[in-house]
Design a protein around this motif. Structure first.
Motif, mmCIF file in Angstrom:
data_model
loop_
_atom_site.group_PDB
_atom_site.id
_atom_site.type_symbol
_atom_site.label_atom_id
_atom_site.label_comp_id
_atom_site.label_asym_id
_atom_site.label_seq_id
_atom_site.Cartn_x
_atom_site.Cartn_y
_atom_site.Cartn_z
ATOM 1 N N GLU A 74 0.134 4.056 -9.797
ATOM 2 C CA GLU A 74 -0.382 5.307 -9.236
ATOM 3 C C GLU A 74 0.062 5.482 -7.781
ATOM 4 O O GLU A 74 0.327 6.607 -7.339
ATOM 5 N N LEU A 75 0.147 4.383 -7.044
ATOM 6 C CA LEU A 75 0.588 4.454 -5.654
ATOM 7 C C LEU A 75 2.075 4.762 -5.547
ATOM 8 O O LEU A 75 2.541 5.209 -4.492
ATOM 9 N N LYS A 79 -2.909 -8.618 -13.373
ATOM 10 C CA LYS A 79 -4.038 -7.873 -13.934
ATOM 11 C C LYS A 79 -3.624 -6.427 -14.179
ATOM 12 O O LYS A 79 -3.053 -5.778 -13.293
ATOM 13 N N GLU A 80 -3.945 -5.939 -15.359
ATOM 14 C CA GLU A 80 -3.506 -4.584 -15.718
ATOM 15 C C GLU A 80 -4.145 -3.517 -14.843
ATOM 16 O O GLU A 80 -3.531 -2.487 -14.560
ATOM 17 N N ASN A 81 -5.373 -3.750 -14.369
ATOM 18 C CA ASN A 81 -6.001 -2.791 -13.459
ATOM 19 C C ASN A 81 -5.209 -2.690 -12.159
ATOM 20 O O ASN A 81 -4.997 -1.582 -11.622
ATOM 21 N N ASP A 82 -4.784 -3.848 -11.638
ATOM 22 C CA ASP A 82 -3.969 -3.854 -10.420
ATOM 23 C C ASP A 82 -2.635 -3.163 -10.665
ATOM 24 O O ASP A 82 -2.142 -2.404 -9.821
ATOM 25 N N TYR A 83 -2.069 -3.433 -11.820
ATOM 26 C CA TYR A 83 -0.786 -2.824 -12.177
ATOM 27 C C TYR A 83 -0.901 -1.304 -12.228
ATOM 28 O O TYR A 83 -0.084 -0.580 -11.631
ATOM 29 N N ASN A 84 -1.910 -0.813 -12.903
ATOM 30 C CA ASN A 84 -2.086 0.634 -13.022
ATOM 31 C C ASN A 84 -2.304 1.287 -11.665
ATOM 32 O O ASN A 84 -1.792 2.389 -11.401
ATOM 33 N N HIS A 85 -3.057 0.595 -10.790
ATOM 34 C CA HIS A 85 -3.290 1.120 -9.438
ATOM 35 C C HIS A 85 -1.982 1.203 -8.660
ATOM 36 O O HIS A 85 -1.704 2.229 -7.997
ATOM 37 N N LEU A 86 -1.157 0.174 -8.759
ATOM 38 C CA LEU A 86 0.113 0.173 -8.038
ATOM 39 C C LEU A 86 1.067 1.238 -8.566
ATOM 40 O O LEU A 86 1.801 1.868 -7.793
ATOM 41 N N ASP A 109 0.841 -1.204 0.000
ATOM 42 C CA ASP A 109 0.000 0.000 0.000
ATOM 43 C C ASP A 109 0.875 1.252 0.000
ATOM 44 O O ASP A 109 2.111 1.178 -0.059
ATOM 45 N N LYS A 110 0.229 2.399 0.059
ATOM 46 C CA LYS A 110 0.945 3.679 -0.056
ATOM 47 C C LYS A 110 1.951 3.868 1.071
ATOM 48 O O LYS A 110 3.069 4.333 0.837
#
Length: 238
Positions: free
Chosen positions: A222-223, A213-220, A192-193
């Motif tokens: 961003e973090l 998963k690309e959604n998880d990748y993009n979220h990470l 997490d952050k």
């Protein structure tokens, strides 16, 4: 720069950690490749994640350490993935080093738990030195004692601290453990952050595993993670 690792080579396209999987990752121009090393009965470095053959060949019992290299080279690990890879066997680290370009970062994980391979650190250093591959390397392990031994032999090679379980203030542990850590490799579930920010304060890169998963990748991203270990060619080619 975001750095994404092909986890055990391109394991969705060829048997994991084998020469075909590593070659696939190289063909995809992966910036970095991760693999696992263990020792055979005759102290040869072979590339495999598990301590047994059970996922790849039901007929081969016992542990990797119970077999000599010549015996291992007779064991088919490719057919369980696809008949197209029938006859593929475990690769030695030396074979891998011959096909991975020196400009590709190589993360070598010492697979030292629960089996403890005495002397694997010295053998690994010797192998890397013989192949002129002491640069553009990360040595990682869940066995932090092994990392300490490796650091004592070659202090200049970057170390990656692997975490599986959630622990209290892991950044405090990393700061005080006596290891010169360049990166931390946490399980994706608790990255997490706060985790990222605290390790960045220590000057450590954060590379969570295993992000498919690309959604998880993009979220990470961003973090603030610095990259990931992934089985997904779309991710590790980025």
């Amino acid at each position: 720069m975001v750095l994404n690792f092909a986890h055990r080579g391109s394991l969705t396209e060829a048997p994991e950690n084998t020469l075909p999987a590593i070659k696939k990752a190289v063909e995809h121009n992966a910036k970095a490749i991760e693999l696992d090393v263990q020792l055979t009965k005759d102290n040869q470095l072979v590339v495999i994640h598990d301590h047994t053959f059970s996922r790849f060949n039901k007929e081969a019992g016992g542990l990797i350490k119970d077999y000599t290299l010549s015996e291992i080279k007779k064991i088919d690990v490719g057919s369980s993935f696809s008949q197209n890879y029938k006859g593929v066997t475990l690769a030695t680290l030396e074979e891998i080093l011959e096909v991975v370009p020196k400009e590709t970062l190589l993360n070598i994980e010492i697979k030292n738990i629960p089996v403890i391979y005495q002397g694997i650190e010295e053998i690994l250093v010797e192998s890397l030195d013989q192949h002129n591959r002491l640069d553009n390397i990360i040595i990682s392990s869940f066995d932090h004692v092994a990392l300490e031994k490796f650091q004592n032999i070659v202090p200049a090679i970057p170390l990656g601290l692997l975490f599986y379980y959630r622990i209290l203030k892991p950044w405090e542990y990393a700061k005080n453990c006596g290891l010169d850590i360049s990166s931390v490799h946490p399980h994706v579930s608790y990255t997490d952050k706060e985790f990222i920010e605290e390790f960045h304060k220590l000057g450590c890169k954060v590379y969570p595993y295993t992000v498919n998963k690309e959604n998880d990748y993009n979220h990470l991203i961003e973090l603030g993670v610095d990259g990931v270990f992934s089985n997904n060619p779309r991710i590790f080619k980025k």
